[in-house]
Design a protein around this motif. Structure first.
Motif: not given
Length: 382
Positions: A169-178
């Motif tokens: 399964i594809y995984f996207h993560s919003d890493c804007v704050q990290s």
């Protein structure tokens, strides 16, 4: 003014500003143009892309520039969905940034996909058990942010990524704050796409990037796009993109010392809240939250009112994500941390950076004491 709203945005650092100004003057060409001025701009752009890729420990051909976090999140999701042949189920969380949450809500409403939004535990943390329980045969994409910008809660994306990779399964993560604040090692995170943004790490506004893992065979947008290998429109801002890369390079070279400083600043701030018996209650447990963010509930007073009081004394804080203000809604991200919905109106956020000093914290504490002392007096009269 004491600035305690770095989670909303940061001032551009001098080196990045100098780079921006120099590139704007000397390399103003369109990087897609075939003449020498365009070729020179393209060379500068690619040099910056190489630098940005190095901070993520990946190859530059996996980095795609965007106009920022909001476009980046939408682009990452839409691009991965084009790769999901015959599958339409997406899993995300109620705590996502509005650019993810409302985009997925709209895709669900229009019938393009079906979306399950997880709520997490009492801290808003997503467990593998909860995630696994919601996976269906047609689940094709999971989008879960790394660090929440309102509470600072850190999601276990390393474990989530490994689990999803095994499921195909594809995984996207919003890493804007990290990104630039805590370590992101793409060599050890099984993620298919992450989103990052320049203005959160002392770069210029209006530029960001998306990383796609090499296993993702990108399909061009059916609406013809002319830039970034056909996945987005618009002329790339070479100056901003390069300044972003310089800011990212600086933040990552100093990541360890900045992280240590932020941990000490956060610890000191929370200790002083207790020492002075201030009616500010941190909502997220320290061991699962980013050291740059401290979200607090006030005892009896509306958060927006407190925000204005701090501003009157020359301190900039927030009552939630800047992208959500003006909607008169309690931030979704803090809902799992509340005893009841009304508590959400009493939420305020302090966010720090490597520029925050212990003297800044002392002044914030002193002014906090004045504000809440006066509020207590006013309430006793009533």
């Amino acid at each position: 003014m004491i600035y305690c709203d770095y989670a909303a945005t940061t001032p551009i650092m001098e080196d990045a500003l100098s780079v921006y100004m120099e590139i704007s003057r000397k390399h103003y060409g369109n990087a897609s143009s075939l003449h020498d001025i365009g070729s020179n701009a393209a060379s500068v752009l690619e040099n910056g892309r190489e630098m940005l890729a190095t901070t993520l420990q990946t190859a530059s051909n996996h980095i795609y520039y965007t106009s920022g976090g909001t476009e980046g999140n939408r682009l990452a999701i839409d691009t991965l969905l084009r790769c999901c042949t015959g599958k339409k189920h997406v899993i995300s969380t109620m705590m996502e940034h509005s650019s993810v949450y409302y985009h997925l809500k709209n895709l669900h409403k229009t019938g393009d996909v079906e979306v399950t939004f997880l709520t997490g535990d009492k801290q808003g943390l997503i467990s593998l058990e909860d995630l696994a329980a919601n996976i269906r045969p047609d689940t094709c994409l999971v989008s879960i942010q790394h660090v929440n910008g309102e509470t600072g809660v850190i999601q276990p994306i390393e474990q989530i990524g490994l689990f999803l990779r095994k499921q195909g399964i594809y995984f996207h993560s919003d890493c804007v704050q990290s990104f630039g604040k805590i370590k992101i090692d793409l060599a050890n995170i099984a993620v298919d796409a992450i989103t990052i943004s320049s203005h959160k790490i002392f770069g210029p506004k209006g530029v960001g990037a998306v990383y796609f893992h090499p296993r993702v065979v990108l399909i061009e947008n059916p609406v013809k796009m002319n830039n970034e290998k056909g996945i987005r429109p618009g002329t790339v801002d070479v100056a901003s993109a390069t300044a972003f890369a310089f800011a990212a390079d600086y933040m990552h070279k100093h990541l360890a010392e900045h992280l240590s400083h932020l941990q000490n600043i956060k610890k000191y701030f929370i200790e002083q809240l207790a020492v002075h018996q201030l009616p500010l209650i941190p909502v997220a447990e320290n061991n699962i939250s980013c050291p740059s963010i401290v979200g607090c509930l006030t005892a009896t007073t509306q958060g927006d009112y407190i925000l204005l009081e701090y501003n009157r004394y020359g301190i900039a804080i927030s009552s939630g994500s800047a992208c959500s203000l003006g909607q008169q809604q309690i931030p979704r991200a803090i809902m799992p941390l509340l005893h009841n919905k009304e508590d959400g109106n009493r939420y305020i956020r302090f966010s720090f950076s490597h520029l925050t000093t212990f003297n800044d914290i002392d002044q914030v504490i002193d002014i906090s004491a004045k504000i809440f002392s006066r509020i207590k007096e006013e309430q006793s009269v009533l």
